[in-house]
Design a protein around this motif. Structure first.
Motif, PDB file in Angstrom:
ATOM      1  N   VAL B  32       0.829  -1.193   0.000  1.00  0.00           N
ATOM      2  CA  VAL B  32       0.000   0.000   0.000  1.00  0.00           C
ATOM      3  C   VAL B  32       0.872   1.255   0.000  1.00  0.00           C
ATOM      4  N   ASP B  33       0.480   2.239  -0.785  1.00  0.00           N
ATOM      5  CA  ASP B  33       1.154   3.549  -0.806  1.00  0.00           C
ATOM      6  C   ASP B  33       2.545   3.587  -1.407  1.00  0.00           C
ATOM      7  N   ASP B  34       2.958   2.546  -2.084  1.00  0.00           N
ATOM      8  CA  ASP B  34       4.304   2.660  -2.645  1.00  0.00           C
ATOM      9  C   ASP B  34       4.312   3.337  -4.014  1.00  0.00           C
ATOM     10  N   GLY B  35       3.142   3.771  -4.458  1.00  0.00           N
ATOM     11  CA  GLY B  35       3.101   4.651  -5.615  1.00  0.00           C
ATOM     12  C   GLY B  35       2.646   4.016  -6.923  1.00  0.00           C
ATOM     13  N   LYS B  36       1.895   2.920  -6.840  1.00  0.00           N
ATOM     14  CA  LYS B  36       1.454   2.232  -8.066  1.00  0.00           C
ATOM     15  C   LYS B  36       0.548   3.115  -8.923  1.00  0.00           C
ATOM     16  N   SER B  37      -0.456   3.689  -8.281  1.00  0.00           N
ATOM     17  CA  SER B  37      -1.400   4.491  -9.056  1.00  0.00           C
ATOM     18  C   SER B  37      -0.733   5.750  -9.576  1.00  0.00           C
ATOM     19  N   THR B  38       0.146   6.317  -8.764  1.00  0.00           N
ATOM     20  CA  THR B  38       0.884   7.499  -9.201  1.00  0.00           C
ATOM     21  C   THR B  38       1.709   7.161 -10.437  1.00  0.00           C
ATOM     22  N   LEU B  39       2.327   5.991 -10.419  1.00  0.00           N
ATOM     23  CA  LEU B  39       3.170   5.578 -11.536  1.00  0.00           C
ATOM     24  C   LEU B  39       2.342   5.398 -12.812  1.00  0.00           C
ATOM     25  N   GLY B  62      -6.180  15.982  -4.104  1.00  0.00           N
ATOM     26  CA  GLY B  62      -5.324  14.859  -3.730  1.00  0.00           C
ATOM     27  C   GLY B  62      -4.316  15.190  -2.653  1.00  0.00           C
ATOM     28  N   THR B  63      -3.276  14.351  -2.612  1.00  0.00           N
ATOM     29  CA  THR B  63      -2.367  14.351  -1.456  1.00  0.00           C
ATOM     30  C   THR B  63      -1.043  15.047  -1.743  1.00  0.00           C
ATOM     31  N   THR B  64      -0.875  15.564  -2.949  1.00  0.00           N
ATOM     32  CA  THR B  64       0.444  16.084  -3.310  1.00  0.00           C
ATOM     33  C   THR B  64       0.567  17.576  -2.990  1.00  0.00           C
ATOM     34  N   ILE B  86      -6.374   5.668  -0.999  1.00  0.00           N
ATOM     35  CA  ILE B  86      -5.842   4.355  -1.356  1.00  0.00           C
ATOM     36  C   ILE B  86      -6.652   3.774  -2.512  1.00  0.00           C
ATOM     37  N   THR B  87      -6.091   2.762  -3.153  1.00  0.00           N
ATOM     38  CA  THR B  87      -6.825   2.056  -4.191  1.00  0.00           C
ATOM     39  C   THR B  87      -7.570   0.902  -3.539  1.00  0.00           C
ATOM     40  N   ILE B  88      -8.836   0.721  -3.914  1.00  0.00           N
ATOM     41  CA  ILE B  88      -9.634  -0.366  -3.349  1.00  0.00           C
ATOM     42  C   ILE B  88      -9.801  -1.482  -4.375  1.00  0.00           C
ATOM     43  N   PRO B 108      -4.855  -2.677  -6.077  1.00  0.00           N
ATOM     44  CA  PRO B 108      -4.634  -2.133  -4.733  1.00  0.00           C
ATOM     45  C   PRO B 108      -3.521  -2.868  -3.994  1.00  0.00           C
ATOM     46  N   GLY B 109      -2.814  -2.135  -3.138  1.00  0.00           N
ATOM     47  CA  GLY B 109      -1.743  -2.738  -2.364  1.00  0.00           C
ATOM     48  C   GLY B 109      -2.198  -3.217  -0.999  1.00  0.00           C
ATOM     49  N   HIS B 110      -3.300  -2.646  -0.532  1.00  0.00           N
ATOM     50  CA  HIS B 110      -3.773  -2.964   0.809  1.00  0.00           C
ATOM     51  C   HIS B 110      -4.083  -4.451   0.926  1.00  0.00           C
ATOM     52  N   VAL B 160      11.737   0.393  -8.395  1.00  0.00           N
ATOM     53  CA  VAL B 160      12.058   0.894  -7.054  1.00  0.00           C
ATOM     54  C   VAL B 160      11.696   2.378  -7.064  1.00  0.00           C
ATOM     55  N   ASN B 161      10.598   2.707  -6.360  1.00  0.00           N
ATOM     56  CA  ASN B 161       9.976   4.029  -6.507  1.00  0.00           C
ATOM     57  C   ASN B 161      10.358   4.968  -5.353  1.00  0.00           C
ATOM     58  N   LYS B 162      10.001   6.222  -5.542  1.00  0.00           N
ATOM     59  CA  LYS B 162      10.266   7.300  -4.564  1.00  0.00           C
ATOM     60  C   LYS B 162      11.767   7.487  -4.379  1.00  0.00           C
ATOM     61  N   MET B 163      12.524   7.284  -5.467  1.00  0.00           N
ATOM     62  CA  MET B 163      13.967   7.514  -5.388  1.00  0.00           C
ATOM     63  C   MET B 163      14.253   8.964  -5.002  1.00  0.00           C
ATOM     64  N   ASP B 164      13.325   9.875  -5.301  1.00  0.00           N
ATOM     65  CA  ASP B 164      13.520  11.279  -4.912  1.00  0.00           C
ATOM     66  C   ASP B 164      13.634  11.410  -3.396  1.00  0.00           C
ATOM     67  N   LEU B 165      12.902  10.564  -2.672  1.00  0.00           N
ATOM     68  CA  LEU B 165      12.957  10.631  -1.204  1.00  0.00           C
ATOM     69  C   LEU B 165      14.186   9.926  -0.651  1.00  0.00           C
ATOM     70  N   SER B 203      11.124   7.615 -10.017  1.00  0.00           N
ATOM     71  CA  SER B 203      10.286   8.450  -9.167  1.00  0.00           C
ATOM     72  C   SER B 203       9.026   8.705  -9.964  1.00  0.00           C
ATOM     73  N   ALA B 204       7.922   8.105  -9.498  1.00  0.00           N
ATOM     74  CA  ALA B 204       6.660   8.249 -10.209  1.00  0.00           C
ATOM     75  C   ALA B 204       6.210   9.701 -10.156  1.00  0.00           C
ATOM     76  N   LEU B 205       6.446  10.309  -9.005  1.00  0.00           N
ATOM     77  CA  LEU B 205       5.988  11.679  -8.817  1.00  0.00           C
ATOM     78  C   LEU B 205       6.737  12.641  -9.735  1.00  0.00           C
TER      79      LEU B 205
HETATM   80  N1  LIG Z   1       7.988  11.626  -3.094  1.00  0.00           N
HETATM   81  C1  LIG Z   1       7.324  10.723  -3.815  1.00  0.00           C
HETATM   82  N2  LIG Z   1       6.060  10.414  -3.486  1.00  0.00           N
HETATM   83  C2  LIG Z   1       5.417   9.520  -4.238  1.00  0.00           C
HETATM   84  C3  LIG Z   1       6.015   8.899  -5.356  1.00  0.00           C
HETATM   85  N3  LIG Z   1       5.125   8.058  -5.909  1.00  0.00           N
HETATM   86  C4  LIG Z   1       4.001   8.145  -5.155  1.00  0.00           C
HETATM   87  N4  LIG Z   1       4.176   9.030  -4.141  1.00  0.00           N
HETATM   88  C5  LIG Z   1       3.183   9.379  -3.125  1.00  0.00           C
HETATM   89  O1  LIG Z   1       2.879   8.238  -2.360  1.00  0.00           O
HETATM   90  C6  LIG Z   1       1.529   8.242  -1.954  1.00  0.00           C
HETATM   91  C7  LIG Z   1       0.848   6.973  -2.373  1.00  0.00           C
HETATM   92  O2  LIG Z   1       0.792   6.908  -3.779  1.00  0.00           O
HETATM   93  P1  LIG Z   1      -0.246   5.986  -4.550  1.00  0.00           P
HETATM   94  O3  LIG Z   1       0.110   6.090  -5.992  1.00  0.00           O
HETATM   95  O4  LIG Z   1      -1.626   6.275  -4.163  1.00  0.00           O
HETATM   96  O5  LIG Z   1       0.164   4.570  -3.978  1.00  0.00           O
HETATM   97  P2  LIG Z   1      -0.415   3.159  -4.388  1.00  0.00           P
HETATM   98  O6  LIG Z   1       0.693   2.206  -4.438  1.00  0.00           O
HETATM   99  O7  LIG Z   1      -1.243   3.263  -5.617  1.00  0.00           O
HETATM  100  O8  LIG Z   1      -1.337   2.815  -3.136  1.00  0.00           O
HETATM  101  P3  LIG Z   1      -2.477   1.681  -3.074  1.00  0.00           P
HETATM  102  O9  LIG Z   1      -3.043   1.567  -4.413  1.00  0.00           O
HETATM  103  O10 LIG Z   1      -3.459   2.151  -2.072  1.00  0.00           O
HETATM  104  O11 LIG Z   1      -1.778   0.450  -2.647  1.00  0.00           O
HETATM  105  C8  LIG Z   1       0.905   9.469  -2.599  1.00  0.00           C
HETATM  106  O12 LIG Z   1       0.850  10.503  -1.649  1.00  0.00           O
HETATM  107  C9  LIG Z   1       1.869   9.800  -3.718  1.00  0.00           C
HETATM  108  O13 LIG Z   1       1.852  11.164  -4.048  1.00  0.00           O
HETATM  109  C10 LIG Z   1       7.363   9.264  -5.686  1.00  0.00           C
HETATM  110  O14 LIG Z   1       7.966   8.785  -6.639  1.00  0.00           O
HETATM  111  N5  LIG Z   1       7.966  10.170  -4.862  1.00  0.00           N
END
Ligand SMILES: Nc1nc2c(ncn2[C@@H]2O[C@H](COP(=O)(O)OP(=O)(O)OP(=O)(O)O)[C@@H](O)[C@H]2O)c(=O)[nH]1
Ligand SMILES: [Mg+2]
Lengths: 317, 570
Positions: B32-39, B62-64, B86-88, B108-110, B160-165, B203-205
Motif C-alpha cells: 500500500v502507498d508505494d506509488g502504483k497508481s501514481t506511476l 489529492g495528497t500532493t 488508497i486504491t480499493i 490495490p496494495g492494501h 524501485v519508486n520514490k527515489m527522490d525521497l 520516481s513516479a511523482l
Molecule cells: N515523493 C514521492 N512520493 C510519491 C512517489 N510516488 C508516489 N508518491 C506518493 O505516495 C503516496 C501513495 O501513492 P499511490 O500512488 O496512491 O500509492 P499506491 O501504491 O497506488 O497505493 P495503493 O493503491 O493504495 O496500494 C501518494 O501521496 C503519492 O503522491 C514518488 O515517486 N515520490
C-alpha cells in the motif's frame, strides 16, 4: 515441496507451428464473443440493452457473430426516455428488423406524462426517473437475470473499476467497494432470485477500437455521428441540438453549424461538437487530435464529482 | 476540403500501423502507498494518453504538494478511494505507443484487497512490482510477487519508486535489488518457475525513468519503464500449447447444422485435424471451422469459433475438444494451489462449486497439504485457509473433468471456487497435478478416514430429509440400500426426536461425521414426496416409484452426497 510438480511429456507442442498474428481488434472480438456466449448459456433470461449508439452497434454485431449461423438468442431492450433524437428511433427499428432480433421498448410513462425533463428537474433526477427507474422497472417486469450493456472502461473513471460481470442486488444497485473477484475468463454467474448481473462485453474496448471496428466491419451507425450543417443553439463552446423546444432560452435562435455528435444520449443533455468529419476515417483522424474525452459533452457526468459512480450505485448502467 | 483529404490519406497508414501493433496486458503490484497508481498516472500523462478535461478534473486535488498533480487520481476512480487516498479495486486503463497497445490493471496494495490484486494479475502478461525506496521489501511486496508467480505472470519488472525521497542514491537501489532477487529466488524454488526480473529506479511523482530517462540518476543507464514494457517479448505460449477448446454452447439453428461454439484456449486447429471430446474420449475430425466472416482453414488461440465435426458425437457445454495426439488429462482428483479470498475460511466439510473452462462441478477440498507463510515462504500444516492465505490442497471433484496442469496451460488449468450458499467467488485455483483416487499413505492401524469410507460406500455422510407417503419413503430407502449406501433411518415424528429437536440435529450430525447417510423421515398421507439435502429441496408429485427414486438419487448427486463417476446433470 514445490507447488508445481515437474512432470514432463504431458504436452508436446506441435512441431510445424507458425504463430499467427492476430490484430488487437480480433483479440477484443474473441473476448467479447466468449462473454456473450457464456452469458447466453448460463443465465435463464438474458437481455441486451440496446441504446442505438456506436457501442451498441458494435455489441449487436458481436452478438450476430457469437451465435452464427443461429439467431441471437435473447431480446434487445431499449429504454426510451422520449428525448432520443428522432433519427435514433428510426435507426433502432430498422436495425432490429435487419438482424431479426426481438426488440422491447420500455418507457417510464407516468414520469414522461408528468412532464419530466432536465430543465424542470436537474439532469440527475431526470436521469434517475427516465433512465434508471425505467431500466429497473423493465428488468423486473420481464424478470431478466442478466443484462448486457455496451459500456467501456475507458469512458469514465468509475467504469474503469467495474467488472465484466457486475453484480447487482435486489434493487439493481452496484457496490463498488465489494465487487466479486473476477479471475481469468472464469465468470461467476451465480445469483439468488431477484439479484442480477450487468454484463459488459466491451469492457476492454476503447473509443478508438470501436471506430476502427466499425470501419473494418462496415457496421451501420446513426447519421448523427457524421458532420453536417445542423441547426444548433450556440452557447459559447457548447452546441445544443434543437430537438426539444424547452431547451431554448427566451428569444434564442438556432444557427446552422457544421457539427456532429460524439456520443449519443438524450437530446437536451448531449452537446454536439464542431466537426468536418463526414466519414468514418475522418472520425478516426479527428479522434487522434481530440484533447478532451468523449463524455465531456454530456451534461449528466459533470453535475458533481463522481456523479457517474453515484448513478451506477443507484442502478444506472 | 483540405483537412479532410489529408486525413483520408494518412488514415490508411495509421490503420496499417494500428493493425501491426500487438497487445500487452500488465498489472501493478506492491504494498500500500508505494506509488502504483501514481506511476500509472504518470505513465499515462507522459505518453499523452489522458484528455485535458480529465487532467483538469484532478488539478488541485489529492495528497500532493500545491502545483503538483496527484497522478493517482487519474486511476483512483471511486469516491471512497479519493477520500481514503488508497486504491480499493482494480482500475483498467488503456494506452498505446507507436509499437504496442497496452491494457493496464492498476491494483490495490492494501492487504484487505488482495483478491482484487489477483483479479488484475490473472490476465496479465507482465507485472510491474513497486517497492518504496524508503521502506524496502515488505511482506506485502512478497505476497504480491508470490501471487504473480503462482498465476504465472510471465514477466516481472521491479520499479524501485520514490527515489527522490532516497536522495536518488544508487546504494539504496542496489540493496533493494539484492533483497528482492533473493525473494524471487525463494519464490522460484516454491513455484517451480523461473522469473527473470528487470529492475528500474524511478520516481513516479517526478517522472524519472517512467517514460523519459532521469537526469537525477546518471548512474542508471538502462531503459525506462516504458522502454522495458515496449520491449518485452509478446507471448506465443498459448499458440504453442496443444489444441484445446472448451465448448460453451452447441449451435443447432436447424437440423442441418450442429456446431460447437467456443473460444480456443490454446493451440491451433485446422480442417481435417483429429480431435477427441473429453471427458468421453470419443474422437472425430474437424470438418469445418465456422465464423460469421466465413469458414476458416485454420484458427488459433484465442479466437472464438464454431467447429463442425465429421460425425455425430454427444458433446455438450462443458466438454473439452482437444487435439487427439495430445489430449488433456481426465480425472476427478487433483492437486492445486489455492488463493483464498473470502471472509469465511475454507471448510473441508462443505461442498463448493468449481468453475473451470465452461463447466461447473461440485467439489470438496479433501485435504490441505500445506499453507505457505508469505513472509518466509515456509510451508506449514493447516486445517483451513483463511482470507488471503495461500496453500496447496487436494481436490475431490464429484464428476471427472478434462484439464491440464496450469504450468502448461493457463486456460485448462485454472479454476475458481464458488460458495453455493453465498454465491460469491471464494478462491482462485491452479491445478498442479493429477492425484490417484486412493493416493496418500495409509496408516495400517490408524483411524478409518473419510476418504476410505467414501471410496467404499460411494457416498459422503449427510442428511436426507424425506416427507411423504410411507411406501415412497420405503422405496427410496431400499434403492439406496441396493446401491450399497449405508443409511440410518430416523423417524422425525418419533417420540424421542420430537421431544428434542436439537437432539435430532445432533444425532444426524454425528452420524454424518461417521459417513452415514441419515434418512430423517416424516410420514404423511399426501401423494407427493418432498426430499431435501444440502439445502436443495425437490417435490415429486408422481406416484411412480422409479421416477421418484431416480429424482431423489439425482438430488443426492447434485448435493454432492452420492459420488458418481458418470456425468450427472448439475
Ligand atoms: N515523493 C514521492 N512520493 C510519491 C512517489 N510516488 C508516489 N508518491 C506518493 O505516495 C503516496 C501513495 O501513492 P499511490 O500512488 O496512491 O500509492 P499506491 O501504491 O497506488 O497505493 P495503493 O493503491 O493504495 O496500494 C501518494 O501521496 C503519492 O503522491 C514518488 O515517486 N515520490
Ligand atoms: Mg493505488
Amino acid at each position: 515441496m514445490p507447488v508445481v510438480t515437474q512432470e514432463s511429456g504431458l504436452n508436446t507442442p506441435p512441431a510445424n507451428l507458425v504463430p499467427a498474428r492476430i490484430t488487437h481488434l480480433r483479440l477484443l472480438e474473441a473476448e467479447s464473443i466468449h462473454i456473450l456466449r457464456e452469458v447466453a448459456s448460463e443465465f435463464e433470461r438474458p437481455v441486451m440493452l440496446y441504446s442505438i449508439g456506436k457501442d451498441s452497434s458494435v455489441m449487436l454485431r458481436l452478438a450476430q457473430k457469437a451465435f452464427f449461423p443461429g439467431p441471437i438468442p435473447f431480446p434487445l431492450l431499449h429504454v426510451d426516455t422520449g428525448f432520443k433524437f428522432h433519427e435514433m428511433i428510426a435507426f433502432r427499428d430498422a436495425m432490429a428488423r435487419s438482424v431479426g432480433a426481438k426488440l422491447l421498448v420500455w418507457r417510464n410513462e407516468p414520469a414522461i406524462a408528468a412532464g419530466t425533463n432536465p430543465i424542470v428537474l436537474d439532469t440527475r433526477r431526470c436521469c434517475g426517473l427516465l433512465k434508471t427507474q425505467a431500466l429497473l422497472d423493465a428488468l423486473r417486469h420481464y424478470k431478466f437475470d442478466a443484462a448486457f450493456g455496451g459500456a467501456r472502461r475507458d469512458e469514465e473513471k468509475s467504469r474503469a473499476k467495474e467488472r465484466v460481470y457486475s453484480f447487482r442486488d435486489h434493487a439493481g444497485q452496484w457496490d463498488p467497494k465489494n465487487q466479486r473477484p473476477e479471475l481469468w475468463n472464469l465468470y461467476n454467474a451465480h445469483v439468488h432470485p431477484g439479484e442480477s448481473i450487468r454484463v459488459f462485453p466491451l469492457s476492454n474496448w476503447t473509443e478508438m477500437d470501436v471506430w476502427q471496428y466499425i470501419h473494418a466491419e462496415n457496421i451501420p451507425v446513426v447519421d448523427l455521428y457524421f458532420a453536417k450543417e445542423r441547426p444548433m443553439y450556440v452557447r459559447g463552446d457548447a452546441l445544443l441540438p434543437i430537438e426539444q423546444d424547452f431547451v431554448a432560452r427566451p428569444g434564442e435562435k438556432p444557427q446552422m453549424v457544421k457539427s456532429r455528435l460524439r456520443s449519443l444520449g438524450c437530446s437536451p443533455c448531449t452537446g454536439a461538437i464542431r466537426s468536418d468529419a463526414e466519414t468514418i476515417p475522418d472520425i478516426i483522424a479527428e479522434l487522434i487530435s481530440f484533447r478532451s474525452s468523449e463524455r465531456a459533452n454530456r451534461a449528466i457526468d459533470h453535475d458533481q464529482e463522481g456523479s457517474m459512480e453515484i448513478k451506477k450505485r443507484e442502478g444506472y448502467f | 476540403m483540405v483537412a479532410s483529404t489529408l486525413s483520408e490519406f494518412s488514415i490508411h497508414d495509421f490503420l496499417g500501423q494500428e493493425s501491426a501493433k500487438d497487445l500487452l496486458r500488465f498489472s501493478t503490484a506492491g504494498s500500500v502507498d508505494d506509488g502504483k497508481s501514481t506511476l500509472i498516472g504518470r505513465l499515462l500523462y507522459d505518453t499523452q494518453s489522458v484528455y485535458e478535461d480529465q487532467v483538469r478534473s484532478i488539478e488541485g486535488k489529492g495528497t500532493t504538494a500545491p502545483g503538483q498533480i496527484d497522478f493517482a487520481l487519474l486511476t483512483d476512480g471511486l469516491r471512497a478511494e479519493r477520500e481514503q487516498g488508497i486504491t480499493i479495486d482494480v482500475a483498467y486503463r488503456y494506452f498505446s505507443t507507436a509499437r504496442r497497445k497496452f491494457i493496464i490493471a492498476d491494483t490495490p496494495g492494501h492487504e484487505q484487497y488482495t483478491r482484487n490484486m489477483a483479479t488484475g494479475a490473472s490476465t496479465a502478461d507482465a507485472a510491474v512490482v513497486l517497492i518504496d525506496a524508503t521502506k524496502g521489501v515488505l511482506v506485502q511486496s512478497r505476497r504480491h510477487a508470490y501471487i504473480a508467480a503462482l498465476l504465472r505472470v510471465q514477466h516481472v519488472l521491479v520499479a524501485v519508486n520514490k527515489m527522490d525521497l532516497a536522495g536518488y542514491d544508487e546504494s539504496v537501489f542496489r540493496t533493494i535489488e539484492q533483497d528482492f532477487l533473493s525473494v524471487l529466488a525463494q519464490i522460484s524454488a516454491d513455484t517451480g518457475t523461473t522469473t527473470e526480473a528487470r529492475f528500474v529506479p524511478v520516481s513516479a511523482l517526478a517522472g524519472d525513468n517512467i517514460v523519459h530517462g532521469s537526469r537525477a540518476m546518471p548512474w542508471y543507464t538502462g531503459p525506462s519503464l516504458l522502454e522495458l514494457l515496449e520491449s518485452l517479448p509478446a507471448s506465443q505460449e498459448v499458440q504453442a500449447a496443444p489444441f484445446r477448446m472448451p465448448v460453451q454452447r452447441v449451435l443447432r439453428p436447424d437440423h442441418t447444422f450442429r456446431g460447437f461454439a467456443g473460444q480456443i484456449g490454446s493451440g491451433v486447429v485446422r480442417v481435417g485435424d483429429a480431435i477427441v471430446a473429453l471427458p468421453s474420449g470419443k474422437s472425430a475430425k474437424v470438418e469445418r471451422i465456422v465464423t460469421w466472416d466465413g469458414d476458416l482453414e485454420e484458427a488459433v488461440a484465442p479466437l472464438s469459433v464454431t467447429l463442425v465435426l465429421d460425425r455425430e458425437l454427444d458433446i455438450s457445454r462443458g466438454d473439452l475438444i482437444a487435439s487427439a495426439s495430445a489430449p488433456a488429462t481426465v480425472a476427478n482428483r487433483a492437486r492445486a494451489a489455492l488463493v483464498w479470498m473470502d471472509q469465511r475460511p475454507l471448510d473441508r466439510s462443505r461442498r463448493y462449486l468449481l468453475k473451470h473452462t465452461s463447466h461447473t462441478v461440485p467439489v470438496f477440498v479433501s485435504s490441505i497439504e500445506h499453507r505457505t507463510r508469505v513472509d518466509t515462504l515456509a510451508h506449514e500444516p493447516a486445517e483451513t485457509l483463511d482470507m488471503n492465505s495461500i496453500g496447496v490442497v487436494a481436490l475431490h471433484l464429484l464428476r471427472p473433468i478434462a484439464f491440464d496442469r496450469y504450468a502448461e496451460n493457463r486456460s485448462t488449468g485454472a479454476f475458481i471456487l464458488i460458495d453455493p450458499a453465498t454465491n460469491t467467488t471464494v478462491a482462485a485455483g491452479m491445478i498442479s497435478a493429477v492425484l490417484d483416487a486412493d493416493s496418500g499413505e495409509q496408516d495400517p492401524w490408524g483411524p478409518v478416514t473419510v476418504g476410505e469410507r467414501e471410496a467404499r460406500w460411494g457416498h459422503r455422510g449427510g442428511v436426507l430429509e424425506l416427507a411423504g407417503p410411507k411406501a415412497l419413503i420405503d422405496a427410496v430407502e431400499r434403492s439406496l440400500f441396493a446401491i450399497g449406501a449405508v443409511t440410518s433411518r430416523m423417524d422425525a415424528d418419533g417420540d424421542a426426536l420430537r421431544a428434542d429437536e436439537d437432539l435430532a440435529a445432533l444425532v444426524a450430525a454425528l452420524q454424518a461425521d461417521s459417513g452415514l447417510l441419515t434418512l430423517l423421515v416424516r410420514t404423511e398421507e399426501s401423494g407427493a414426496l418432498t426430499a431435501k439435502a444440502e439445502g436443495v429441496e425437490i417435490t415429486v408429485e408422481d406416484g411412480d416409484f422409479l421416477r421418484v427414486v431416480s429424482a431423489v438419487h439425482q438430488l443426492l448427486h447434485r448435493a454432492g452426497t452420492l459420488i458418481s463417476t458418470e456425468k450427472a446433470h448439475l
